[in-house]
Design an enzyme around this catalytic site. Structure first.
Site, PDB file in Angstrom:
ATOM      1  N   HIS A 108      36.999  33.536 -21.506  1.00  0.00           N
ATOM      2  CA  HIS A 108      35.717  33.110 -20.474  1.00  0.00           C
ATOM      3  C   HIS A 108      35.451  31.921 -20.777  1.00  0.00           C
ATOM      4  O   HIS A 108      35.099  31.560 -21.833  1.00  0.00           O
ATOM      5  CB  HIS A 108      34.603  34.189 -20.931  1.00  0.00           C
ATOM      6  CG  HIS A 108      33.678  34.320 -19.567  1.00  0.00           C
ATOM      7  ND1 HIS A 108      32.655  33.171 -19.588  1.00  0.00           N
ATOM      8  CD2 HIS A 108      33.297  35.027 -18.668  1.00  0.00           C
ATOM      9  CE1 HIS A 108      32.063  33.383 -18.345  1.00  0.00           C
ATOM     10  NE2 HIS A 108      32.366  34.662 -17.761  1.00  0.00           N
ATOM     11  N   GLY A 116      26.863  15.806 -16.582  1.00  0.00           N
ATOM     12  CA  GLY A 116      28.295  15.808 -16.930  1.00  0.00           C
ATOM     13  C   GLY A 116      28.851  17.082 -16.922  1.00  0.00           C
ATOM     14  O   GLY A 116      30.150  17.458 -17.249  1.00  0.00           O
ATOM     15  N   HIS A 159      24.111 -31.599 -23.305  1.00  0.00           N
ATOM     16  CA  HIS A 159      23.807 -31.890 -21.802  1.00  0.00           C
ATOM     17  C   HIS A 159      25.036 -32.324 -20.898  1.00  0.00           C
ATOM     18  O   HIS A 159      24.738 -32.845 -19.993  1.00  0.00           O
ATOM     19  CB  HIS A 159      22.713 -32.490 -21.702  1.00  0.00           C
ATOM     20  CG  HIS A 159      21.402 -32.214 -22.491  1.00  0.00           C
ATOM     21  ND1 HIS A 159      20.603 -31.388 -22.091  1.00  0.00           N
ATOM     22  CD2 HIS A 159      21.143 -32.402 -23.699  1.00  0.00           C
ATOM     23  CE1 HIS A 159      19.614 -31.197 -23.027  1.00  0.00           C
ATOM     24  NE2 HIS A 159      19.976 -31.932 -23.984  1.00  0.00           N
ATOM     25  N   SER A 197      26.018  23.384 -24.715  1.00  0.00           N
ATOM     26  CA  SER A 197      25.430  23.024 -23.178  1.00  0.00           C
ATOM     27  C   SER A 197      26.006  21.735 -23.059  1.00  0.00           C
ATOM     28  O   SER A 197      26.433  20.946 -23.786  1.00  0.00           O
ATOM     29  CB  SER A 197      23.823  23.041 -23.347  1.00  0.00           C
ATOM     30  OG  SER A 197      23.457  22.406 -22.091  1.00  0.00           O
ATOM     31  N   SER A 198      26.285  21.605 -21.694  1.00  0.00           N
ATOM     32  CA  SER A 198      26.833  20.223 -21.257  1.00  0.00           C
ATOM     33  C   SER A 198      25.644  19.105 -21.594  1.00  0.00           C
ATOM     34  O   SER A 198      26.220  17.849 -21.940  1.00  0.00           O
ATOM     35  CB  SER A 198      26.696  20.128 -19.677  1.00  0.00           C
ATOM     36  OG  SER A 198      27.805  20.974 -19.396  1.00  0.00           O
ATOM     37  N   ASP A 226      31.230  31.968 -21.842  1.00  0.00           N
ATOM     38  CA  ASP A 226      31.244  32.911 -23.073  1.00  0.00           C
ATOM     39  C   ASP A 226      31.801  32.598 -24.354  1.00  0.00           C
ATOM     40  O   ASP A 226      31.083  32.820 -25.451  1.00  0.00           O
ATOM     41  CB  ASP A 226      31.043  34.505 -22.622  1.00  0.00           C
ATOM     42  CG  ASP A 226      30.374  34.678 -21.537  1.00  0.00           C
ATOM     43  OD1 ASP A 226      29.164  34.151 -21.180  1.00  0.00           O
ATOM     44  OD2 ASP A 226      30.357  35.742 -20.868  1.00  0.00           O
ATOM     45  N   GLU A 279      39.727 -18.494 -16.702  1.00  0.00           N
ATOM     46  CA  GLU A 279      39.329 -17.970 -15.448  1.00  0.00           C
ATOM     47  C   GLU A 279      39.208 -16.567 -15.525  1.00  0.00           C
ATOM     48  O   GLU A 279      38.020 -15.757 -15.064  1.00  0.00           O
ATOM     49  CB  GLU A 279      39.993 -18.606 -14.199  1.00  0.00           C
ATOM     50  CG  GLU A 279      39.809 -19.936 -14.053  1.00  0.00           C
ATOM     51  CD  GLU A 279      40.638 -20.651 -13.180  1.00  0.00           C
ATOM     52  OE1 GLU A 279      40.394 -21.902 -13.023  1.00  0.00           O
ATOM     53  OE2 GLU A 279      41.514 -19.923 -12.543  1.00  0.00           O
ATOM     54  N   SER A 307      48.516 -23.682  -7.454  1.00  0.00           N
ATOM     55  CA  SER A 307      48.097 -23.835  -6.167  1.00  0.00           C
ATOM     56  C   SER A 307      49.377 -23.575  -5.068  1.00  0.00           C
ATOM     57  O   SER A 307      50.419 -23.859  -5.223  1.00  0.00           O
ATOM     58  CB  SER A 307      47.856 -25.402  -6.053  1.00  0.00           C
ATOM     59  OG  SER A 307      47.480 -25.546  -4.435  1.00  0.00           O
TER      60      SER A 307
END
Length: 458
Positions: A123, A99, A181, A133-134, A126, A324, A311
């Site tokens: 900057h 990243g 079932h 740090s990334s 700096d 759905e 439909s």
């Protein structure tokens, strides 16, 4: 005609659109990664900006950053976190795996905003990236962004639970055929069926809440490889204190930075629990679709709200469109989790290099599930109507209700009674009266469906 300016980075000169707030490293990333056209989520960008603001304040406290330069960073970062410059973060989510491109995009935009607002020339490395740090910043931003959105997800789950429970209470007196079932089984109250869905959601909610709490330890302070090189020993703790005040989210420095930067295990665990919620929603929606099926040749136990024609060729047809849509959405969340799980395997040595994908997928899963719970509750569950006559007719013809006779007649005789009733298409009561010595009064009492849903009660 579009105008450009020229800026320089460590690799040389880069042409950048004149009006862009970003700089050369962002422009290089735009040219290098024309892959999906999908940028990092705005929610993640806002969280990253909050960390930048907090980092500047921490560095100012440590005497590493002058007050006016700190305020310039803070002012710019606050504008970004408020969403006023979302269009200045266009880098594709499929980019460098740490990243870094997005981190430098943030640093460069802050530099340009600071120059516009205060005239100071900062900057990007700096000062804006001081002590960071990334490799530790991006994982921290992932945790922060995820935790910030988690409460609204939990609220959405609760809303769905409450809607289900309220609707179930409307049907507290209604007994229907149970099904296992997909075949007829002993009776159950509709309220009990609804309570099962609600309990599943509560379990999913608790699991998500627990795994979210595991995101509190963060990588910040480890810098490049976990050793904390080039950052003050107190930087992370001070930054996280500032961040807690700014964001309302309490994060802690990870006890082991090497694990925090080389892995996304905690993110993967959270994502897995989001997948668990998606699986609950799929089960719930499939139950609703079956119960709603018909209206002539299906179960037709309930009627879901008619929201749109179903439909383009069959007039009058209405479909369970919300169910759905939620099933498709939940399937997508399962796919997003699969990608996070695979990403968790990609921590080679001291860094996981799938961080942008993890950030994006967690954001999308949270957003999708939040919306799914709200829409399912408000557009489907709340409007359910019950077809009492159909439920009563099905229950009266259910031969499996003879299971209630097993304690008196035994399993084998009850099986024969059920088979004969089905073959002859006759009521269980009549067949049982012929094949047993129980009186009609006893049989009616034993076969009354409502008490069968409350075993062990008087």
């Amino acid at each position: 005609m579009k105008s450009y300016r020229t800026e320089q980075d460590a690799l040389g000169e880069v042409r950048i659109p004149q009006q862009a707030l970003y700089g050369p490293q962002t422009q290089r990333a735009l040219e290098n990664f024309p892959l999906s056209g999908t940028p990092m989520p705005c929610h993640f960008i806002h969280a990253l900006a909050q960390i930048k603001s907090s980092a500047a304040r921490a560095n100012q406290q440590l005497g590493l950053l002058a007050e006016e330069r700190c305020q310039a960073i803070v002012q710019a970062a606050e504008a970004i976190s408020a969403g006023r410059h979302d269009d200045q973060f266009p880098i594709d989510l499929f980019q460098t795996g740490s990243g870094t491109s997005t981190n430098m995009n943030m640093n460069e935009v802050i530099v340009h905003l600071a120059k516009q607002q205060s005239g100071l020339l900062l900057h990007p490395n700096d000062e804006v990236n001081l002590g960071q740090s990334s490799n530790d910043l991006i994982p921290t931003a992932i945790h922060l962004a995820t935790l910030q959105r988690n409460p609204s997800l939990l609220q959405a789950i609760s809303h769905l639970q409450e809607t289900i429970s309220a609707k179930g209470e409307e049907f507290a007196d209604l007994v229907k055929c149970g099904r296992t079932h997909l075949m007829d089984a002993v009776p159950i109250r509709l309220e009990q069926e609804f309570s099962g869905w609600s309990a599943q959601l509560e379990d999913a909610r608790e699991r998500i809440q627990h795994s979210a709490s595991e995101l509190s330890p963060v990588a910040l302070g480890g810098t490049a490889v976990g050793t904390g090189l080039n950052t003050h020993p107190r930087f992370a703790s001070l930054c996280l204190q500032q961040l807690a005040e700014l964001s309302g989210v309490m994060l802690t420095e990870a006890p082991n930075h090497f694990a925090a930067q080389a892995s996304v295990d905690r993110c993967a665990a959270y994502s897995a629990d989001l997948r668990g919620l998606a699986q609950v929603l799929i089960k719930l929606c499939n139950d609703l679709r079956l119960m709603n099926s018909g209206p002539v040749c299906g179960f037709n136990e309930i009627t879901l709200p008619a929201l749109q024609p179903g439909s383009s060729i069959m007039p009058g047809k209405v479909n369970p469109v919300i169910c759905e849509a939620i099933i498709m959405l939940s399937t997508q969340v399962i796919g997003l989790d699969t990608a996070v799980g695979l990403s968790a395997q990609s921590g080679q040595f001291q860094l996981n290099t799938m961080l942008p994908l993890v950030a994006y997928n967690l954001d999308q899963s949270q957003l999708l599930l939040h919306n799914a719970c709200r829409v399912l509750a408000d557009k489907a569950i709340a409007g359910i109507a019950v077809n009492r006559q159909q439920i009563a007719q099905s229950l009266s013809r259910n031969p499996v209700i003879a299971t209630a006779l097993v304690p008196r007649l035994g399993y084998d005789l009850c099986a024969r009674i059920i088979h004969r009733a089905m073959e002859q298409q006759r009521p269980i009561l009549a067949v049982a009266q012929e094949m047993s010595d129980l009186s009609e009064q006893e049989l009616r009492q034993l076969l009354d469906p409502e008490p069968l849903t409350r075993p062990g009660t008087e």
